[in-house]
Each structure stands twice: as C-alpha cells, then as structure tokens.
Design a protein around this motif. Structure first.
Motif, PDB file in Angstrom:
ATOM      1  N   THR A   1       0.857  -1.193   0.000  1.00 28.66           N
ATOM      2  CA  THR A   1       0.000   0.000   0.000  1.00 28.66           C
ATOM      3  C   THR A   1       0.888   1.237   0.000  1.00 28.66           C
ATOM      4  N   TYR A   2       0.291   2.387  -0.360  1.00 25.14           N
ATOM      5  CA  TYR A   2       1.067   3.627  -0.482  1.00 25.14           C
ATOM      6  C   TYR A   2       0.482   4.771   0.341  1.00 25.14           C
ATOM      7  N   SER A  28     -10.288   4.955  -2.102  1.00 29.79           N
ATOM      8  CA  SER A  28      -9.816   5.615  -0.893  1.00 29.79           C
ATOM      9  C   SER A  28      -8.329   5.371  -0.724  1.00 29.79           C
ATOM     10  N   LYS A  29      -7.707   6.142   0.152  1.00 32.69           N
ATOM     11  CA  LYS A  29      -6.297   5.959   0.466  1.00 32.69           C
ATOM     12  C   LYS A  29      -6.118   4.665   1.246  1.00 32.69           C
ATOM     13  N   CYS A  30      -4.985   3.976   1.009  1.00 31.30           N
ATOM     14  CA  CYS A  30      -4.776   2.636   1.556  1.00 31.30           C
ATOM     15  C   CYS A  30      -3.604   2.643   2.538  1.00 31.30           C
ATOM     16  N   TYR A  31      -3.811   2.010   3.694  1.00 29.92           N
ATOM     17  CA  TYR A  31      -2.789   2.002   4.738  1.00 29.92           C
ATOM     18  C   TYR A  31      -2.366   0.560   5.065  1.00 29.92           C
ATOM     19  N   ILE A  71      -8.636   1.373   4.948  1.00 26.84           N
ATOM     20  CA  ILE A  71      -8.870   2.595   4.184  1.00 26.84           C
ATOM     21  C   ILE A  71      -9.337   3.686   5.147  1.00 26.84           C
ATOM     22  N   GLU A  72      -9.698   4.837   4.620  1.00 28.14           N
ATOM     23  CA  GLU A  72     -10.016   5.976   5.476  1.00 28.14           C
ATOM     24  C   GLU A  72     -11.257   5.761   6.337  1.00 28.14           C
ATOM     25  N   SER A  76      -1.357   7.749   2.173  1.00 20.31           N
ATOM     26  CA  SER A  76      -2.152   8.896   1.715  1.00 20.31           C
ATOM     27  C   SER A  76      -1.715   9.402   0.348  1.00 20.31           C
ATOM     28  N   SER A 114      -1.430   7.535  -2.595  1.00 21.99           N
ATOM     29  CA  SER A 114      -2.048   6.909  -3.766  1.00 21.99           C
ATOM     30  C   SER A 114      -3.231   6.058  -3.352  1.00 21.99           C
ATOM     31  N   GLN A 115      -4.252   6.013  -4.195  1.00 21.86           N
ATOM     32  CA  GLN A 115      -5.453   5.225  -3.910  1.00 21.86           C
ATOM     33  C   GLN A 115      -5.402   3.894  -4.672  1.00 21.86           C
TER      34      GLN A 115
END
Length: 556
Positions: A380-381, A406-409, A422-423, A383, A385-386
C-alpha cells in the motif's frame, strides 16, 4: 418417500415388521419387541441405539466395522499404524506394536477430538477456498469479457480512425490532382487560343488575296500581295517561336511507401495475445498425527509463559533526509523487508543478521507490506495513492495494480484475499483487485488477520479490536498503558502483539482479549516503535522503531 427399514431379528424368522430403532453396533433395525429383548441381553444391553430417523441421516455414510482381511469385527486400534484392526490382525502385523488399545478406548471422547475439529476446519477452509476460487474465476471471466469488449472497441476505433485518415488523404490528393490538371489545362488553352487566332488571320488573308486576284487591278494586286506576304511571314515566324514552348503533359500517381506497406505487406491490423498467470490456492490440511486426542483446551499459549530475547538490532539504511519505517515483514527464507514511507520510493531487504541485501524500487513510497508467497508481496502507499500493488520481488515486476476509492494504509494477506485499511473502514479484495466486501468499522492505520479473525488498533480510542471476517465484534481490549497503539501482529497461538508509539512499549494480549502484559519498554531500546511482524515460520518477532532502527527477537 422414506425407505422402509425392516426389523433384522424378525426378518431372520421370516417376519416383516417395521423397525423403530437402529443398533449402531449390530447394524440392524429393531422393532419395539426386539428392542426390549436387545436391552435385556447382557452382551447387547450397552449397545448404542438411535432412532430410525437419525439412522436415515447417516445411512449413506458408509463405515465398515468389519476387518476386510479376516471378516471379523474391528475391536482394536493400533496407534503406531493409525489403523483399526481385529484380533486376527495382531499375530500377522502388530505383534511388536507397543500401543495397541481397545477400539472403544481410542474412540472415547471422539466428538471432542482434535482430529474431528481439524476435519471440520479442513471442510470450512476447503469450502471457503473453493467458493473463493469460484468467485475469482467468475470475476476473472467478467474482467476477460471487459477486456474483450475494450479490444473490440479499440479495433473499431482504429479502423474508423484509419478510414477517416484515408478519406482526408483522398480528399487532399484529389484536390492536388484537380489543381495540377487545371494548371496544365490553362497553359494549353493559352497556346490553343493563339494558334486559333493565327489560323483565323491566315484564313482571312487568304480570302483577301483571292478577292484581290479576282477584282483588283494588277497594281493593287501587286501591292496587296506584298503587304499580305509580309504579314503572313511575320505570323509564321511568330507561330514558329510559340511552337518551341508548346508542352505535352502526362500525369502519374506515386503512392506513399507507408500506404504501399499497408496495401502489400501488412496482413494484420494487430495481434491478440493472452497472458496466463497461475493463482495459488492454499488448502488447510488435516492433521493426521493428532487422531483422537481429547480437545480439552484449544492450542493456546498463556501470555504468562511468553518472553522474548533480543537476537539482532540493526540500523536501517537511510535513503532520504527523513525516515519513517512504516511497514515490515519477513519472507519465508528469513529475509526482512522494510518500508520507508519518507524514503525515496524504496523497499529495503535485509538478511537475518541485519546485513543490507538490496533496495527494491517501487512506483511510490510504500506504507505497508504483506507476504503473499515466496515471490510476491502486496504493497500500500498510504495517503499518497489510492491503489494497492502486487509486486513480484523475484523479477522486480508489478503483476497487478488495483485502484480503490480511498487511500490505503495497513494490509494483510489471508486465504487468497487482501485486507486493507482505508479511510473509513476495511475493504476485502480478491487477488484481481475486485472489492468483495467493505467493513464499516473505525480503524487505525494497521491490521492483521489470523485464522478467521481480523485484528486492528484504534489510536483515537486507545484500543485493540478483534472482529470476525464479516465485521462482528469479538472483543475490545483497552488499558491505561496503551496511549498510542500502532502496529499489530498475531502469533501461532492467536496472542496479539501491539507496539505503542507514545508509551514506547510492546504489549502482548491474551488470545481472548482478557488480559495483557508489557514485555518490552524504552529501557529495552524501544524508541517510538511503529510497526512489527511475527514470522510464523521462524517464530521470530521483527520490530521497527519510527526512525532508522529495527530489531529481531527470539521467543524464550
């Protein structure tokens, strides 16, 4: 209509009476009268009897209670060979086996045995895998159909563009043809006009000469002839001069070589290729070596027994001015992968001794990583990249990029699925990137999966949470020492490990969330611990502090 089952003893005496009870030992039906007799006889009074309705549920599950070699009842169980035997088998094959026990003793508490539990788990895991692969196959065909339609659209669009281009080229070439033809015609018409004027003048002078000859005097004819002769001579000289510049025109067409290539050499508009990739599906195997062990307690290690010892601490290579070790994992060969979220789009690999092996270049700054198999990882990248990527670290290629909304953590791989923070919750995707479900839970940056559960931290609530794969809450753990819980991992006994970036501690939580204890503190070298990973293959804990430092721990 249910099959009619007869009473066995009555049938032996040529009577056809309906059975009401089934003896699982004698394997025959009993009517009410025969049941009373069966219970009154000493040798059969302890036989297990079940209703005919219950028997119908198991009658198709064939279990042979007789020895196939000696046609005798199976009465013993050999632990060494994991086989039920009759008395006739002992002299031939099991005289030296030390652990031959009565079959009823081996079968005692079978309903609570690990073997039965493992078989249930195997059914669940296998059916889940089959359902997942079916879903993936359907999704893959849907994707393939979409790709087919996209290719058809591209072919049609390309043809339309080529035809439009050819129409434009045709119009342009025809205009050029008409213009050049017009220029040639204009020049030719000028010469024709002059020649026709000359022809007219000569005809007129010839007529005048003829008239002078017929009607004029000799003096007039003499003078007129001389004047006309000069004019004719002058006209002839003029015509001779014009003739030198008269041109013949020929028109030719030379096609563009590229067009000639299309016409003569190009036999295909394009080429359709198919890339085949193999999807790995892991099946949980039954544990054959644990037959009939009583399942009194789950395979759980109490946190009171847990202790860890530092194996190796090493400094992580700095690739930019700032460093934030946001994610880490261990490969099955023992290599360590570390994500530097503030680094220069790099993923770093170290061996178990902390020696830098290589730096893997990525499309962006990685936030978290999870191992899929020996060659592939999921990334994951944060905030930035989505999307998530599946990277083949063997040949340094991106096999799949899946865009999300959404952004992926945090990310974790389990049973051929990816679980992504995600967010506004957690999404579950298959290996093709298709979202299978979304769990609307409040989640921090990190999560972990194990067996049939999802674990995650929530820094705002200062809690550690455990939910089912469908989002139902199982337990929530909260205590004063957890001020800023971050990274989370789970060991082979489903005990949960959490690092706290503010308290600078490592906490282990009992598998049921009932209790916890601190096993590492700032005094042990923890400085803003951010992320960690438990290697199930190596039984080693990998922990990364926020800035530059990583450490490996063995379990005592």
């Amino acid at each position: 209509m249910s099959e009619f089952i007869l009473c066995g003893p009555c049938g032996y005496t040529k009577e056809n009476r309906s059975a009401e009870i089934w003896c699982t030992v004698c394997e025959e039906g009993l009517c009410a009268d025969c049941e009373k007799v069966h219970k009154s006889i000493k040798s059969s009074r302890n036989h297990r009897l079940i209703s005919i309705e219950d028997y119908r549920q198991i009658k198709d599950s064939s279990v042979n209670l007789d020895c196939q070699d000696h046609d005798k009842q199976l009465e013993l169980y050999c632990k060494t060979h994991d086989i039920a035997v009759c008395l006739g088998c002992i002299p031939f094959h099991h005289m030296t086996c030390p652990d031959v026990i009565p079959l009823d003793q081996a079968a005692k508490n079978v309903k609570r045995s690990v073997a039965l539990s493992d078989l249930k788990d195997t059914f669940s895991s296998t059916l889940h895998n089959l359902q997942q692969i079916i879903t993936d196959c359907v999704s893959a065909m849907e994707l393939l159909n979409d790709q087919r339609q996209d290719i058809k659209n591209t072919i049609n669009d390309t043809r339309a563009r080529i035809m439009k281009k050819l129409d434009d080229l045709q119009t342009k070439l025809l205009l050029e043809l008409d213009k050049k033809y017009g220029n040639c015609k204009s020049d030719n018409d000028k010469f024709l006009t002059r020649l026709k004027n000359c022809e007219s003048d000569l005809s007129c002078w010839r007529k005048q000469t003829k008239q002078l000859k017929s009607f004029a005097s000799e003096v007039q004819l003499f003078l007129g002839t001389r004047q006309i002769n000069k004019a004719v001579f002058k006209e002839i000289e003029s015509v001779k001069e014009w003739i030198k510049y008269i041109q013949n025109y020929e028109m030719f067409l030379k096609l563009n070589p590229t067009i000639m290539l299309i016409k003569n050499d190009v036999d295909k508009l394009g080429k359709i290729s198919v890339k085949k990739t193999t999807t790995c599906l892991s099946f949980k195997e039954a544990k054959a070596d644990q037959a009939q062990i009583q399942l009194l307690e789950p395979n759980i290690l109490s946190i009171k027994q847990i202790g860890i010892q530092l194996k190796k601490r090493f400094k992580v290579k700095q690739t930019s001015f700032l460093t934030w070790l946001s994610g880490c994992t261990m490969l099955r060969n023992g290599s360590v992968l570390i994500a530097d979220y503030k680094g220069d789009n790099n993923l770093m690999e170290y061996n178990e001794e902390g020696k830098h092996i290589r730096t893997i270049k990525l499309s962006g700054s990685p936030f978290d990583i999870s191992v899929i198999d020996s060659d592939r990882i999921a990334i994951t990248y944060g905030s930035l990249s989505q999307y998530i990527e599946i990277c083949n670290i063997k040949n340094n290629t991106i096999e799949k990029r899946a865009k999300l909304k959404s952004k992926c953590y945090g990310i974790s791989y389990k049973n051929n699925n990816l679980f992504v923070v995600i967010e506004d919750g957690i999404v579950i995707t298959n290996m093709l990137g298709k979202v299978l479900s979304k769990l609307d839970v409040e989640c921090g940056l990190y999560l972990e999966t194990a067996v049939d559960r999802i674990y995650f931290t929530v820094e705002r609530n200062q809690t550690v949470n455990c939910i089912s794969m469908t989002g139902e809450e199982i337990w929530v753990h909260k205590e004063e020492s957890l001020v800023g819980p971050k990274g989370i991992t789970v060991d082979n006994h489903q005990n949960v490990y959490v690092v706290d970036i503010k308290s600078k501690i490592l906490v282990v939580i009992q598998h049921d969330g009932s209790s916890s204890k601190t096993i590492l503190t700032k005094a042990d070298g923890l400085d803003q611990p951010q992320t960690l990973h438990y290697s199930k293959e190596k039984n080693v804990l990998l922990l990364c502090n926020n800035h530059e430092c990583a450490a490996l721990y063995n379990f005592e």
